[in-house]
Design a protein around this motif. Structure first.
Motif, PDB file in Angstrom:
ATOM      1  N   ASN A   1       0.841  -1.202   0.000  1.00 17.42           N
ATOM      2  CA  ASN A   1       0.000   0.000   0.000  1.00 17.42           C
ATOM      3  C   ASN A   1       0.877   1.255   0.000  1.00 17.42           C
ATOM      4  OD1 ASN A   1      -2.578  -1.494   0.396  1.00 17.42           O
ATOM      5  ND2 ASN A   1      -1.581  -2.051   2.300  1.00 17.42           N
ATOM      6  N   GLU A   2       1.904   1.258   0.845  1.00 17.10           N
ATOM      7  CA  GLU A   2       2.831   2.386   0.881  1.00 17.10           C
ATOM      8  C   GLU A   2       3.597   2.478  -0.438  1.00 17.10           C
ATOM      9  OE1 GLU A   2       6.583   4.217   3.470  1.00 17.10           O
ATOM     10  OE2 GLU A   2       5.687   2.314   4.087  1.00 17.10           O
ATOM     11  N   ALA A   3       4.008   1.332  -0.978  1.00 14.67           N
ATOM     12  CA  ALA A   3       4.729   1.324  -2.262  1.00 14.67           C
ATOM     13  C   ALA A   3       3.866   1.925  -3.369  1.00 14.67           C
ATOM     14  CB  ALA A   3       5.141  -0.105  -2.629  1.00 14.67           C
ATOM     15  N   ASP A   4       2.587   1.556  -3.397  1.00 15.92           N
ATOM     16  CA  ASP A   4       1.676   2.091  -4.422  1.00 15.92           C
ATOM     17  C   ASP A   4       1.510   3.602  -4.284  1.00 15.92           C
ATOM     18  OD1 ASP A   4       1.360  -0.463  -5.385  1.00 15.92           O
ATOM     19  OD2 ASP A   4      -0.684  -0.723  -4.672  1.00 15.92           O
ATOM     20  N   ALA A   5       1.419   4.094  -3.048  1.00 13.99           N
ATOM     21  CA  ALA A   5       1.271   5.535  -2.819  1.00 13.99           C
ATOM     22  C   ALA A   5       2.532   6.284  -3.278  1.00 13.99           C
ATOM     23  CB  ALA A   5       0.982   5.812  -1.346  1.00 13.99           C
ATOM     24  N   ILE A   6       3.706   5.719  -2.976  1.00 11.98           N
ATOM     25  CA  ILE A   6       4.965   6.350  -3.403  1.00 11.98           C
ATOM     26  C   ILE A   6       5.033   6.384  -4.936  1.00 11.98           C
ATOM     27  CG2 ILE A   6       7.491   6.137  -3.437  1.00 11.98           C
ATOM     28  CD1 ILE A   6       7.192   4.804  -0.590  1.00 11.98           C
ATOM     29  N   ALA A   7       4.676   5.261  -5.574  1.00 10.32           N
ATOM     30  CA  ALA A   7       4.686   5.198  -7.042  1.00 10.32           C
ATOM     31  C   ALA A   7       3.723   6.224  -7.633  1.00 10.32           C
ATOM     32  CB  ALA A   7       4.324   3.782  -7.503  1.00 10.32           C
ATOM     33  N   LEU A   8       2.555   6.370  -7.019  1.00  7.69           N
ATOM     34  CA  LEU A   8       1.573   7.356  -7.476  1.00  7.69           C
ATOM     35  C   LEU A   8       2.128   8.771  -7.328  1.00  7.69           C
ATOM     36  CD1 LEU A   8      -1.167   8.433  -8.374  1.00  7.69           C
ATOM     37  CD2 LEU A   8      -2.049   7.928  -6.076  1.00  7.69           C
ATOM     38  N   LEU A   9       2.802   9.034  -6.220  1.00 10.76           N
ATOM     39  CA  LEU A   9       3.386  10.356  -6.007  1.00 10.76           C
ATOM     40  C   LEU A   9       4.423  10.664  -7.088  1.00 10.76           C
ATOM     41  CD1 LEU A   9       3.431  12.875  -4.232  1.00 10.76           C
ATOM     42  CD2 LEU A   9       5.186  11.758  -2.851  1.00 10.76           C
ATOM     43  N   TYR A  10       5.273   9.690  -7.424  1.00 12.24           N
ATOM     44  CA  TYR A  10       6.251   9.902  -8.494  1.00 12.24           C
ATOM     45  C   TYR A  10       5.560  10.145  -9.831  1.00 12.24           C
ATOM     46  CZ  TYR A  10      10.483   9.088  -5.794  1.00 12.24           C
ATOM     47  OH  TYR A  10      11.515   9.207  -4.899  1.00 12.24           O
ATOM     48  N   TRP A  11       4.457   9.436 -10.081  1.00 15.11           N
ATOM     49  CA  TRP A  11       3.696   9.676 -11.322  1.00 15.11           C
ATOM     50  C   TRP A  11       3.246  11.139 -11.370  1.00 15.11           C
ATOM     51  CZ3 TRP A  11      -1.212  11.518 -11.992  1.00 15.11           C
ATOM     52  CH2 TRP A  11      -1.693  11.514 -13.306  1.00 15.11           C
ATOM     53  N   ALA A  12       2.705  11.629 -10.246  1.00 12.50           N
ATOM     54  CA  ALA A  12       2.213  13.014 -10.196  1.00 12.50           C
ATOM     55  C   ALA A  12       3.368  13.997 -10.385  1.00 12.50           C
ATOM     56  CB  ALA A  12       1.498  13.269  -8.865  1.00 12.50           C
ATOM     57  N   LEU A  13       4.475  13.765  -9.706  1.00 14.45           N
ATOM     58  CA  LEU A  13       5.632  14.660  -9.806  1.00 14.45           C
ATOM     59  C   LEU A  13       6.204  14.678 -11.220  1.00 14.45           C
ATOM     60  CD1 LEU A  13       7.429  13.799  -6.440  1.00 14.45           C
ATOM     61  CD2 LEU A  13       6.330  15.985  -7.015  1.00 14.45           C
ATOM     62  N   ASP A  14       6.194  13.519 -11.878  1.00  6.64           N
ATOM     63  CA  ASP A  14       6.799  13.390 -13.206  1.00  6.64           C
ATOM     64  C   ASP A  14       5.883  13.816 -14.347  1.00  6.64           C
ATOM     65  OD1 ASP A  14       9.043  12.389 -11.924  1.00  6.64           O
ATOM     66  OD2 ASP A  14       8.620  10.304 -12.407  1.00  6.64           O
ATOM     67  N   THR A  15       4.567  13.758 -14.138  1.00  3.95           N
ATOM     68  CA  THR A  15       3.661  13.982 -15.270  1.00  3.95           C
ATOM     69  C   THR A  15       2.739  15.187 -15.137  1.00  3.95           C
ATOM     70  OG1 THR A  15       1.883  12.585 -14.415  1.00  3.95           O
ATOM     71  CG2 THR A  15       3.589  11.490 -15.745  1.00  3.95           C
ATOM     72  N   GLN A  16       2.538  15.664 -13.915  1.00  6.63           N
ATOM     73  CA  GLN A  16       1.599  16.757 -13.710  1.00  6.63           C
ATOM     74  C   GLN A  16       2.343  18.093 -13.634  1.00  6.63           C
ATOM     75  OE1 GLN A  16      -1.946  15.752 -13.657  1.00  6.63           O
ATOM     76  NE2 GLN A  16      -0.594  14.213 -14.535  1.00  6.63           N
ATOM     77  N   GLU A  17       1.655  19.145 -14.031  1.00  7.75           N
ATOM     78  CA  GLU A  17       2.252  20.488 -13.949  1.00  7.75           C
ATOM     79  C   GLU A  17       2.162  20.972 -12.511  1.00  7.75           C
ATOM     80  OE1 GLU A  17       3.765  22.410 -16.286  1.00  7.75           O
ATOM     81  OE2 GLU A  17       3.678  20.632 -17.565  1.00  7.75           O
ATOM     82  N   VAL A  18       3.171  20.628 -11.716  1.00  2.00           N
ATOM     83  CA  VAL A  18       3.185  21.072 -10.325  1.00  2.00           C
ATOM     84  C   VAL A  18       4.459  21.850 -10.065  1.00  2.00           C
ATOM     85  CG1 VAL A  18       1.664  19.301  -9.399  1.00  2.00           C
ATOM     86  CG2 VAL A  18       4.081  18.823  -9.569  1.00  2.00           C
ATOM     87  N   SER A  19       4.287  23.082  -9.628  1.00  2.89           N
ATOM     88  CA  SER A  19       5.436  23.910  -9.277  1.00  2.89           C
ATOM     89  C   SER A  19       4.998  24.928  -8.232  1.00  2.89           C
ATOM     90  CB  SER A  19       5.973  24.624 -10.518  1.00  2.89           C
ATOM     91  OG  SER A  19       4.974  25.438 -11.070  1.00  2.89           O
ATOM     92  N   ALA A  20       5.960  25.569  -7.648  1.00  2.00           N
ATOM     93  CA  ALA A  20       5.658  26.546  -6.590  1.00  2.00           C
ATOM     94  C   ALA A  20       4.980  27.770  -7.146  1.00  2.00           C
ATOM     95  CB  ALA A  20       6.938  26.928  -5.871  1.00  2.00           C
TER      96      ALA A  20
END
Length: 160
Positions: free
Chosen positions: A141-160
């Protein structure tokens, strides 16, 4: 000189055993696995109240949460798992709406493909994929959440 607000993302693998990963603007990641198993003395809705309280507590330890991503499950092993997931998703989305936090469900296959190159990767492959990025998840479950977070960081337009 004024400080720049860091962008904080929360990724969740919803369920009775909820995996979570949180990242701030400097890409520091903290994560874990939280149990919302009902005790035999609780009514059926108590797990969801504890889940909402936990989300609020998590938010209070950050500079706020800017976006939430959750694993979007379309098939469940059983009826109980499907009902529990629906309850967690309903409470999560209502909590996000209440706090004006944007949220997005991401299909399981999308997360697995990003993490391992295979849309049908096993739990073991998912754990190995996040271990290769330097994490030591306590469960899948923790592994899946970490993988999802990397997906968001790598693919979504997120910046300060």
């Amino acid at each position: 000189m004024h400080s720049v607000k860091r962008f904080t993302l929360l990724a969740l693998d919803l369920g009775t055993q909820t995996g979570w990963a949180l990242s701030s603007g400097d890409r520091d990641i903290i994560s874990g696995s939280e149990s919302f198993k009902p005790s035999r003395f609780e009514g059926g809705g108590m797990r969801y109240l504890r889940f909402k309280r936990w989300l609020t507590e998590l938010k209070s330890h950050t500079d706020g949460i800017d976006a939430v991503y959750f694993e979007e499950v379309r098939r469940h092993a059983g009826v109980d798992a499907a009902h529990a997931y629906g309850g967690f998703m309903a409470h999560l989305t209502a909590w996000c709406e209440h706090h004006s936090i944007p949220y997005q469900g991401v299909p399981v296959g999308t997360i697995k493909k990003h993490a391992t190159g295979k849309g049908n990767a096993s739990k073991e492959l998912m754990i190995q994929a996040v271990q290769q990025r330097g994490h030591q998840p306590v469960d899948d479950n923790e592994a899946d959440a970490i993988a999802l977070l990397y997906w968001a960081l790598d693919t979504q337009e997120v910046s300060a």
